[in-house]
Design a protein around this motif. Structure first.
Motif, mmCIF file in Angstrom:
data_model
loop_
_atom_site.group_PDB
_atom_site.id
_atom_site.type_symbol
_atom_site.label_atom_id
_atom_site.label_comp_id
_atom_site.label_asym_id
_atom_site.label_seq_id
_atom_site.Cartn_x
_atom_site.Cartn_y
_atom_site.Cartn_z
ATOM 1 N N TRP A 43 19.392 10.818 -1.054
ATOM 2 C CA TRP A 43 20.504 9.924 -1.419
ATOM 3 C C TRP A 43 19.995 8.720 -2.195
ATOM 4 C CZ3 TRP A 43 22.648 5.020 -0.222
ATOM 5 C CH2 TRP A 43 24.024 4.900 -0.422
ATOM 6 N N PHE A 44 18.896 8.107 -1.724
ATOM 7 C CA PHE A 44 18.368 6.915 -2.382
ATOM 8 C C PHE A 44 17.789 7.212 -3.759
ATOM 9 C CE2 PHE A 44 17.536 5.684 2.189
ATOM 10 C CZ PHE A 44 18.576 4.768 2.261
ATOM 11 N N LEU A 45 16.984 8.267 -3.851
ATOM 12 C CA LEU A 45 16.235 8.505 -5.090
ATOM 13 C C LEU A 45 17.124 8.669 -6.314
ATOM 14 C CD1 LEU A 45 13.262 10.775 -4.010
ATOM 15 C CD2 LEU A 45 13.130 8.478 -4.975
ATOM 16 N N PRO A 46 18.102 9.600 -6.312
ATOM 17 C CA PRO A 46 18.910 9.751 -7.528
ATOM 18 C C PRO A 46 19.729 8.506 -7.843
ATOM 19 C CG PRO A 46 19.791 11.102 -5.725
ATOM 20 C CD PRO A 46 18.455 10.611 -5.293
ATOM 21 N N GLN A 47 20.116 7.735 -6.818
ATOM 22 C CA GLN A 47 20.851 6.507 -7.095
ATOM 23 C C GLN A 47 19.967 5.477 -7.769
ATOM 24 O OE1 GLN A 47 23.342 4.685 -4.219
ATOM 25 N NE2 GLN A 47 24.255 6.580 -3.507
ATOM 26 N N ARG A 48 18.696 5.415 -7.360
ATOM 27 C CA ARG A 48 17.790 4.407 -7.913
ATOM 28 C C ARG A 48 17.218 4.800 -9.276
ATOM 29 N NH1 ARG A 48 15.414 0.930 -3.874
ATOM 30 N NH2 ARG A 48 17.034 0.578 -2.297
ATOM 31 N N VAL A 49 16.815 6.056 -9.410
ATOM 32 C CA VAL A 49 16.065 6.428 -10.611
ATOM 33 C C VAL A 49 16.721 7.525 -11.430
ATOM 34 C CG1 VAL A 49 13.912 5.747 -9.505
ATOM 35 C CG2 VAL A 49 14.615 8.143 -9.420
ATOM 36 N N GLY A 50 17.852 8.072 -10.990
ATOM 37 C CA GLY A 50 18.505 9.152 -11.714
ATOM 38 C C GLY A 50 18.029 10.510 -11.220
ATOM 39 N N VAL A 51 18.827 11.535 -11.503
ATOM 40 C CA VAL A 51 18.544 12.868 -10.968
ATOM 41 C C VAL A 51 17.258 13.453 -11.543
ATOM 42 C CG1 VAL A 51 19.379 15.248 -10.834
ATOM 43 C CG2 VAL A 51 20.970 13.356 -10.480
ATOM 44 N N ALA A 52 17.010 13.279 -12.845
ATOM 45 C CA ALA A 52 15.831 13.889 -13.465
ATOM 46 C C ALA A 52 14.545 13.369 -12.825
ATOM 47 C CB ALA A 52 15.829 13.612 -14.962
ATOM 48 N N ARG A 53 14.443 12.053 -12.682
ATOM 49 C CA ARG A 53 13.236 11.484 -12.084
ATOM 50 C C ARG A 53 13.177 11.778 -10.593
ATOM 51 N NH1 ARG A 53 13.411 5.831 -15.582
ATOM 52 N NH2 ARG A 53 11.988 6.540 -17.251
ATOM 53 N N GLY A 91 0.821 -1.209 0.000
ATOM 54 C CA GLY A 91 0.000 0.000 0.000
ATOM 55 C C GLY A 91 0.850 1.251 0.000
ATOM 56 N N THR A 92 0.359 2.294 0.640
ATOM 57 C CA THR A 92 1.016 3.594 0.590
ATOM 58 C C THR A 92 2.322 3.605 1.375
ATOM 59 O OG1 THR A 92 -1.113 4.726 0.395
ATOM 60 C CG2 THR A 92 0.758 6.045 1.118
ATOM 61 N N ALA A 93 3.371 4.097 0.725
ATOM 62 C CA ALA A 93 4.649 4.388 1.382
ATOM 63 C C ALA A 93 4.923 5.854 1.095
ATOM 64 C CB ALA A 93 5.754 3.501 0.834
ATOM 65 N N ALA A 94 4.712 6.696 2.092
ATOM 66 C CA ALA A 94 4.778 8.142 1.874
ATOM 67 C C ALA A 94 5.804 8.783 2.797
ATOM 68 C CB ALA A 94 3.407 8.777 2.105
ATOM 69 N N GLY A 95 6.415 9.871 2.313
ATOM 70 C CA GLY A 95 7.375 10.602 3.122
ATOM 71 C C GLY A 95 8.496 9.708 3.600
ATOM 72 N N ALA A 96 8.789 9.780 4.896
ATOM 73 C CA ALA A 96 9.839 8.935 5.451
ATOM 74 C C ALA A 96 9.524 7.460 5.272
ATOM 75 C CB ALA A 96 10.035 9.257 6.925
ATOM 76 N N GLY A 97 8.245 7.117 5.156
ATOM 77 C CA GLY A 97 7.861 5.727 4.915
ATOM 78 C C GLY A 97 8.352 5.219 3.577
ATOM 79 N N ALA A 98 8.308 6.070 2.554
ATOM 80 C CA ALA A 98 8.825 5.679 1.244
ATOM 81 C C ALA A 98 10.320 5.436 1.320
ATOM 82 C CB ALA A 98 8.520 6.759 0.211
ATOM 83 N N ASN A 99 11.016 6.303 2.041
ATOM 84 C CA ASN A 99 12.469 6.177 2.113
ATOM 85 C C ASN A 99 12.907 5.067 3.055
ATOM 86 O OD1 ASN A 99 12.617 8.247 0.245
ATOM 87 N ND2 ASN A 99 12.574 9.820 1.831
ATOM 88 N N LEU A 100 12.055 4.724 4.012
ATOM 89 C CA LEU A 100 12.314 3.560 4.846
ATOM 90 C C LEU A 100 12.360 2.302 3.985
ATOM 91 C CD1 LEU A 100 12.533 2.298 7.725
ATOM 92 C CD2 LEU A 100 10.030 2.144 7.695
ATOM 93 N N ALA A 101 11.432 2.207 3.041
ATOM 94 C CA ALA A 101 11.428 1.054 2.135
ATOM 95 C C ALA A 101 12.698 1.022 1.291
ATOM 96 C CB ALA A 101 10.193 1.097 1.234
ATOM 97 N N LEU A 102 13.138 2.193 0.830
ATOM 98 C CA LEU A 102 14.327 2.260 -0.012
ATOM 99 C C LEU A 102 15.600 1.984 0.771
ATOM 100 C CD1 LEU A 102 13.500 5.360 -2.262
ATOM 101 C CD2 LEU A 102 12.961 2.943 -2.635
ATOM 102 N N ALA A 103 15.542 2.125 2.099
ATOM 103 C CA ALA A 103 16.715 1.855 2.931
ATOM 104 C C ALA A 103 16.987 0.363 3.060
ATOM 105 C CB ALA A 103 16.537 2.469 4.312
ATOM 106 N N CYS A 104 15.991 -0.455 2.754
ATOM 107 C CA CYS A 104 16.186 -1.901 2.797
ATOM 108 C C CYS A 104 16.948 -2.348 1.543
ATOM 109 C CB CYS A 104 14.845 -2.618 2.893
ATOM 110 S SG CYS A 104 13.972 -2.312 4.453
#
Length: 263
Positions: A150-160, A109-122
Motif C-alpha cells: 500500500w505504501f510503496l505505490p503511493q510513495r513512488v508509483g507502481v513501476a518503481r 541505517g538498514t530498514a529491511a522487510g517489515a522494518g522498511a515499511n514500519l518507517a513508511l507507516a510514520c
C-alpha cells in the motif's frame, strides 16, 4: 514501565516521545516480545499526552524486520505467518496510523522487510545519508507486508514499487529522497538532532489539525473529488470549533505567536 527490547524517552518540556528499537545486535529485528513492548510504549506515550513521536533504532540499523530466529520451522508445525501478521504487525501499523499525534521515523541505517515499511507507516521519514531501504521479502519467497504493498505505490508509483518489491534491491537514502519515499536526508551525525527538532516543532503545532490533515491526505487516495470536498468541509467544521482554531485566530489578530494546546 521497564523495557528490554525498546527504549522510551518522554521529554516533558517539548512533549516529544522517542521510541528506540533496542536490539542492536539483531539489527532491531522484531520478536513477539518486542511487539508487546512497543505496543505498551505507544500506550505510555499517549497516556503521557505526548504531542509528537520519534521512532528510531539503536546501533547501526533501523530495523531488519522479523527476527527469523523467533519463528518455528519444524516440519508440520511451522509458524503461521498469517497469524503472526494478524496478531502483531498489522495492529502495529494500524496503531501508528491512528496515533493522536504526528509520527516521525528517524531511519539510521538498514530498514529491511517489515522494518522498511514500519518507517513508511510514520507520517514523516527522515533518513541518515547511510540509510537504505530493502523490500527483502522476495529473497525468502514472500510478499511485502506491514503495509508495503500500500505504501510503496503511493510513495513512488507502481513501476518503481514493482521494481523494488520484485528485485529486493537496496535503495539508498538519497535516491529514496529523490523518489519521494522519505522527506529528508541528513548526515548521519545530524539525524537524532534533526528528528528531535522536527518533532519539537510539530509538538507545538495544533495537534488535532495535524492528525486531521494526515487523515484527509490518506483518504484522497481512494476518494472521488466530491467525497474529498465533503471530507474537507466536515473536518473544517470540526476544527473550527476547537480551542486551537480560536487561539490561532486571536494570535493572528494580536500579532503574536500562538500557544496551541492540541485541543
Amino acid at each position: 514501565m521497564a523495557y528490554e527490547s525498546i527504549r522510551l524517552d518522554l521529554d516533558a518540556a517539548t512533549r516529544v516521545a522517542t521510541v528506540t528499537l533496542n536490539r542492536p545486535d539483531k539489527l532491531n529485528s522484531f520478536t513477539r516480545a518486542m511487539h508487546r513492548e512497543l505496543a505498551a510504549a505507544l500506550d505510555e506515550a499517549v497516556a503521557a499526552n505526548a504531542r509528537a513521536l520519534v521512532l528510531t533504532g539503536a546501533g547501526r540499523g533501523f530495523c531488519a524486520g522479523q527476527d527469523l530466529a523467533d519463528l518455528d520451522f519444524t516440519p508440520g508445525a511451522s509458524t503461521d505467518l498469517g497469524a503472526l501478521i494478524d496478531e502483531h504487525f498489522n495492529p502495529l501499523i494500524r496503531r501508528l496510523h491512528a496515533l493522536p499525534m504526528p509520527t516521525i521515523a528517524a531511519v539510521n541505517g538498514t530498514a529491511a522487510g517489515a522494518g522498511a515499511n514500519l518507517a513508511l507507516a510514520c507520517d514523516i521519514a527522515i533518513a541518515a545519508r547511510s540509510a537504505s531501504f530493502i523490500q527483502a521479502f522476495v529473497k525468502i519467497g514472500l510478499v511485502p507486508d506491514s503495509g508495503g504493498t500500500w505504501f510503496l505505490p503511493q510513495r513512488v508509483g507502481v513501476a518503481r514499487a514493482l521494481g523494488l518489491a520484485m528485485t529486493g534491491e537496496k535503495l539508498g537514502a538519497e535516491k529514496a529522497e529523490s523518489w519521494g519515499l522519505v522527506w529528508q536526508v541528513v548526515d548521519d551525525a545530524e539525524l537524532p538532532q534533526a528528528a528531535t527538532k522536527l518533532a519539537a516543532q510539530l509538538a507545538q503545532q495544533p495537534t488535532r489539525a495535524l492528525v486531521a490533515t494526515r487523515s484527509a491526505l490518506r483518504a484522497a487516495a481512494t476518494n472521488t473529488l466530491d467525497q474529498q470536498l465533503d471530507l474537507e468541509r466536515d473536518l473544517q467544521r470540526e476544527l473550527g470549533a476547537s480551542h486551537d482554531y480560536a487561539e490561532g485566530v486571536r494570535a493572528f489578530i494580536e500579532k503574536r505567536a500562538p500557544r496551541f494546546e492540541g485541543r
